[in-house]
Design a protein around this motif. Structure first.
Motif, PDB file in Angstrom:
ATOM      1  N   ALA A 282      -5.595   4.482 -35.527  1.00 19.64           N
ATOM      2  CA  ALA A 282      -4.139   4.522 -35.370  1.00 19.64           C
ATOM      3  C   ALA A 282      -3.532   3.313 -36.057  1.00 19.64           C
ATOM      4  O   ALA A 282      -3.919   2.177 -35.774  1.00 19.64           O
ATOM      5  CB  ALA A 282      -3.789   4.512 -33.883  1.00 19.64           C
TER       6      ALA A 282
ATOM      7  N   ILE B  61       3.552   0.505 -28.924  1.00 17.79           N
ATOM      8  CA  ILE B  61       2.657   1.224 -29.843  1.00 17.79           C
ATOM      9  C   ILE B  61       1.649   2.061 -29.056  1.00 17.79           C
ATOM     10  O   ILE B  61       1.408   3.246 -29.371  1.00 17.79           O
ATOM     11  CB  ILE B  61       1.947   0.236 -30.801  1.00 17.79           C
TER      12      ILE B  61
ATOM     13  N   GLU C  83     -10.148  -2.153 -32.009  1.00 12.81           N
ATOM     14  CA  GLU C  83     -10.460  -2.995 -33.177  1.00 12.81           C
ATOM     15  C   GLU C  83      -9.859  -4.366 -32.974  1.00 12.81           C
ATOM     16  O   GLU C  83      -8.664  -4.507 -32.736  1.00 12.81           O
ATOM     17  CB  GLU C  83      -9.879  -2.376 -34.448  1.00 12.81           C
TER      18      GLU C  83
ATOM     19  N   ASP D 185     -13.081  -6.112 -36.615  1.00  9.78           N
ATOM     20  CA  ASP D 185     -12.392  -5.706 -37.834  1.00  9.78           C
ATOM     21  C   ASP D 185     -12.485  -6.802 -38.903  1.00  9.78           C
ATOM     22  O   ASP D 185     -12.733  -7.959 -38.585  1.00  9.78           O
ATOM     23  CB  ASP D 185     -10.912  -5.461 -37.478  1.00  9.78           C
TER      24      ASP D 185
ATOM     25  N   LYS E 220     -12.262  -4.513 -46.584  1.00 12.60           N
ATOM     26  CA  LYS E 220     -12.032  -3.807 -47.845  1.00 12.60           C
ATOM     27  C   LYS E 220     -12.359  -4.669 -49.062  1.00 12.60           C
ATOM     28  O   LYS E 220     -12.758  -4.155 -50.089  1.00 12.60           O
ATOM     29  CB  LYS E 220     -10.599  -3.338 -48.072  1.00 12.60           C
TER      30      LYS E 220
ATOM     31  N   GLU F 112     -14.580  -0.111 -44.778  1.00 17.94           N
ATOM     32  CA  GLU F 112     -13.187   0.340 -44.924  1.00 17.94           C
ATOM     33  C   GLU F 112     -12.715   0.139 -46.352  1.00 17.94           C
ATOM     34  O   GLU F 112     -13.308  -0.622 -47.108  1.00 17.94           O
ATOM     35  CB  GLU F 112     -12.280  -0.395 -43.937  1.00 17.94           C
ATOM     36  N   GLY F 113     -11.675   0.870 -46.694  1.00 21.62           N
ATOM     37  CA  GLY F 113     -11.115   0.731 -48.035  1.00 21.62           C
ATOM     38  C   GLY F 113     -11.946   1.427 -49.097  1.00 21.62           C
ATOM     39  O   GLY F 113     -11.958   1.018 -50.252  1.00 21.62           O
TER      40      GLY F 113
ATOM     41  N   PRO G   1      -3.709   7.132 -44.414  1.00 21.82           N
ATOM     42  CA  PRO G   1      -3.069   7.197 -43.104  1.00 21.82           C
ATOM     43  C   PRO G   1      -1.912   8.198 -43.159  1.00 21.82           C
ATOM     44  O   PRO G   1      -1.113   8.155 -44.093  1.00 21.82           O
ATOM     45  CB  PRO G   1      -2.544   5.770 -42.898  1.00 21.82           C
TER      46      PRO G   1
END
Ligand code: C2E
Ligand code: CA
Ligand code: CA
Length: 796
Positions: free
Chosen positions: A586, A620, A677, A707, A731, A764-765, A791
């Motif tokens: 998210a 959030i 995360e 993360d 990333k 990631e990335g 996303p």
């Protein structure tokens, strides 16, 4: 007539003494007889027999009586020299010694024959005297060598004996030549005198030599194996303090290079493994202590010396790690463990035995891990953790009076633009070149570090004893940085770029200084500096702090946002090795009434700094949990997990755990499908509290992901402590992985590190198939990135 009897009885006595001396030596060293004993004894016997033959003049033909007998005496002297050379550490094989002695014998007979033929037999003694004189001086030379290694008084006495012996032979040579005196039993007083001296000195050599070798007690020397076993026993019986792993090193005798040092003679023996480790010639059985020293890395020599002395003097266990230089120049790390296995009755160390093992591999791995903990992989600069530690270290040093120091927070203004325009790789080059320039400006006592993307710190240890002086000094540093930045950066591929920086500075004294608040102050000052477009710096002060507060009010829109429902969430898939959806992350966005969509990188840090993160975070979470679209996905058995980003301040807030679970309850969220995360940096100050909080989550089935792993913040020490299940490879690694070998190596290291800690890796990335395949090959478990999906808002 009386002279003749006198000389003859001297001869007899000398011959008897030589042979008896040899017998004594042979008896004393029955077992494991060193070569030099054998050589010396054989030499003495040859000499003794030769002298007896000389005495029997009347009974023998001239040839035997003179030429053969004297050749025997001289060959005896040759062997004695071989004995001394061996004792001095030279390697002389028995065969070679025998052959050479034989040759000397023949050569002498030949010379005697030649001299008799050419000049008459009366001149033969000149040959003998010349040869003997040379041999004695040569012997003295070896004695000197022995003397250097054996600090025994007798060793120097032996040298003197040989020197005198050579000198008397030389005097005899002169008298023979000038007075024309002949054979032993002829001639005048001078002959009697030299002969007496020679025999006396010859005897003295024997006595001194026997005393010397018995003193050294060579018998023990050859029991290397036994002593080493004893050492192993000592270690096993805990007589030497040693850890399990070290024990393994030492006990693994087959893999170890064993050395055996005779402290008296300075001789060091090694097993083949030792020689092999250091790339030495295996036929070289002997190394002096100096040889050994020359193999030690110069920077480690003092350390080794210190430990050796401690062990020799105080019997402290000898166990150290140091670097050695192999014969081929390569450097290896060794662990060296040893102990004194023999001492004289007065407690003087006589012999030490030990074992070295090659630990280069372990050390290299350790260094890599150290680098991972304290150094930024891109620029090689120390990271935030390093500077944090350094900071504490500097402050803990006692200072005479208040020292003023400065902390500079440097942020690149154009980094984002350059990164977005030319790509990550070019961005990386900029960071590297920038870090070089900053390092050029810093003095050796300053600490430069990279603490985040384009953020650098410079810890300046001013010599300023006042605030004003320090301020002036730091201003100079800042203007030097600006001057340096006037030159374009060459970023390769024909890209030249200029960048400016914003510098926030805080000056502090070492009493009551704490890293985190200072960093925050410097950060606030940096934001103030950012206001102006060009290179600029700003010192932190109370007014600035107040300004910051006021500014937060202007951003109060963020507080409103929580109430006005201005947040929305996009979801990005995370896939497994078969590219099947494993989870969604998210990612929050802020629909700003006037600014349009604001990305989390812009508003989350602000929410943290302004203290609004709890409300923002809650809004959030509510937004996520109230979405039927995502809940229906994750509620399916075997369906995807949901990853939620939690900021550090949020996690560490006292009310957070309860807030989180009551929301879960309210919206009926399957808690065991949630992964949180977190980034690590912010927990440094209170790792134990963080662990407690995380444990409260994990006890309910929530799992944790660390993360941005691999950026400056990552630390192995904390990684081991934190109860997490996944790490997310940043990333920046992924983007470098296809082109940059260093990235691949580092990524691989991280993977194996994670593996050894039982953690799974998410990359990631990931933007291309190539990156995916590379990461898969390296052992990454899950993947996230545009290649699999951007996303997006989730439609149910
Ligand atoms: P992050 O957790 O590292 O999230 C990954 C960021 O990388 C996201 O940016 C995502 O859009 C972007 N990204 C995903 N795939 C790729 C790709 O293949 N290539 C590239 N270049 N980028 C990719 P985003 O959404 O702007 O989020 C930025 C950061 O904001 C996040 O970094 C996260 O730390 C933070 N964040 C986002 N949502 C939240 C939230 O709800 N709470 C908190 N505390 N932080 C959040
Ligand atoms: Ca994230
Ligand atoms: Ca990340």
């Amino acid at each position: 007539m009386t002279t003749q009897i006198f000389i003859l009885s001297l001869f007899a006595f000398f011959a008897l003494a030589s042979i008896t001396g040899a017998a004594i030596l042979l008896l004393l060293f029955k077992k494991n007889r060193p070569r030099y004993i054998s050589y010396w004894a054989t030499g003495s016997i040859l000499t003794g027999v030769g002298v007896i033959l000389v005495m029997l003049k009347a009974e023998l033909p001239e040839f035997i009586w003179y030429k053969f007998a004297n050749a025997l005496v001289v060959s005896g002297a040759v062997l004695v020299n071989f004995s001394l050379a061996s004792l001095a550490g030279e390697k002389i094989a028995p065969r070679a010694a025998l052959i050479k002695t034989g040759l000397a014998f023949l050569l002498l007979i030949g010379s005697l024959v030649a001299v008799s033929e050419v000049f008459g037999s009366i001149h033969q003694p000149i040959v003998i005297a010349l040869t003997s004189s040379i041999l004695s001086f040569y012997g003295a030379y070896f004695c000197l060598k022995i003397q250097k290694q054996i600090h025994y008084k007798l060793a120097s006495t032996l040298t003197i004996a040989f020197l005198l012996f050579g000198t008397v032979w030389f005097i005899r040579l002169l008298t023979l030549a000038s007075f024309n005196v002949g054979f032993a039993t002829d001639g005048g007083l001078i002959n009697v005198f030299t002969f007496t001296a020679l025999l006396f000195l010859g005897l003295m050599r024997y006595i001194v030599f026997i005393g010397l070798v018995v003193g050294i007690s060579e018998d023990e020397k050859y029991q290397l194996a036994e002593s080493f076993n004893q050492l192993k026993l000592d270690i096993a019986n805990d007589k030497v303090a040693i850890s399990e792993q070290q024990l393994r090193y030492v006990l693994n005798a087959t893999g170890d290079g064993v050395w055996d040092w005779n402290i008296l003679t300075g001789e060091v023996k090694h097993n083949p493994r030792w020689l092999e480790m250091l790339g030495e010639d295996s036929s070289q059985p002997f190394f002096s202590v100096d040889d050994f020293k020359s193999r030690i890395h110069p920077n480690d020599l003092d350390l080794v010396q210190k430990h050796l002395n401690l062990t020799l003097e105080k019997d402290v266990a000898y166990l150290i790690q140091y670097r050695m230089i192999r014969r081929d120049g390569r450097q290896i790390w060794v662990q060296d463990a040893g102990s004194v296995v023999e001492r004289s009755t007065e407690g003087r160390p006589i012999r030490m035995v030990g074992a070295i093992s090659d630990i280069t591999k372990d050390r290299v791995a350790e260094e890599k891990i150290q680098n991972l903990i304290y150094f930024d992989s891109l620029t090689g600069l120390p990271n935030r953790q390093f500077i944090h530690r350094k900071f504490k270290e500097i402050l803990s040093q006692p200072a005479d009076e208040n020292r003023f120091m400065g902390l500079m927070y440097i942020d690149l203004d154009q980094f984002k633009i350059i990164n977005d325009t030319y790509g990550h790789q070019t961005g990386d080059v900029l960071l590297q070149k920038f870090s070089d320039r900053i390092q050029g400006v810093a003095r050796p006592t300053d600490v430069v570090s990279r603490i985040g993307g384009d953020e650098f710190l410079l810890l300046i240890q001013g010599d300023g004893s006042s605030y004003e002086a320090t301020k002036l000094f730091i201003e100079e540093v800042a203007s030097r940085i600006f001057k340096d930045l006037a030159v374009d950066f060459n970023l390769g591929k024909n890209i030249f770029a200029k960048t400016t920086v914003s510098i926030g500075i805080v000056i502090f004294t070492d009493d009551k200084a704490h890293f985190d608040p200072l960093l925050k102050s410097a950060d606030i000052a940096m934001y103030a500096a950012k206001e102006s477009m060009d290179n600029s710096y700003c010192f932190f002060d109370e007014k600035l702090s107040a300004d910051f507060e006021r500014r937060s009010e202007l951003f109060s829109g963020l507080g409103e946002a929580s109430k006005l429902d201005q947040f929305y969430i996009e979801y990005q898939p995370i896939v497994d090795q078969n590219k099947q959806c494993f989870a969604y992350e998210a990612l929050a966005r802020w629909r700003h009434p006037s600014l349009g969509n604001v990305m989390p990188d812009d508003f989350i840090p602000f929410a943290e700094k302004s203290g609004q993160i709890m409300e923002v975070g809650e809004a959030i979470l509510k937004e996520i949990f109230s979405s039927q679209a995502i809940l229906s996905h994750i509620k399916v058995d075997g369906g995807p997990y949901l990853f939620i980003n939690i900021s550090a301040t949020q996690l560490m807030n006292v009310g957070f755990v309860d807030q989180f679970f009551s929301l879960c309850e309210k919206y009926d969220v399957p808690v065991h499908k949630l992964h949180l995360e977190i980034t690590e940096g912010a927990y440094l100050s209170n790792i134990d509290a963080a662990i407690r909080v995380i444990n409260r989550f994990t006890s309910k089935g929530v799992r944790f992901i660390l993360d941005d792993f691999g950026t400056g913040y990552s630390s192995l020490a904390y990684l081991q402590k934190l109860p997490i299940q996944y790490i997310k490879l940043d990333k920046s690694f992924v983007s470098g992985i296809v082109s940059g070998r260093e990235y691949r190596v580092l990524a691989k290291n991280i993977m194996s590190l994670a593996d050894s800690l039982g953690l799974e890796v998410i990359a990631e990335g990931v933007e291309t198939e190539e990156q995916f395949e590379m990461l898969l090959l390296q052992g990454s478990h899950y993947f996230q990135g545009w290649y699999f999906g951007r996303p997006e808002k989730l439609l149910s």
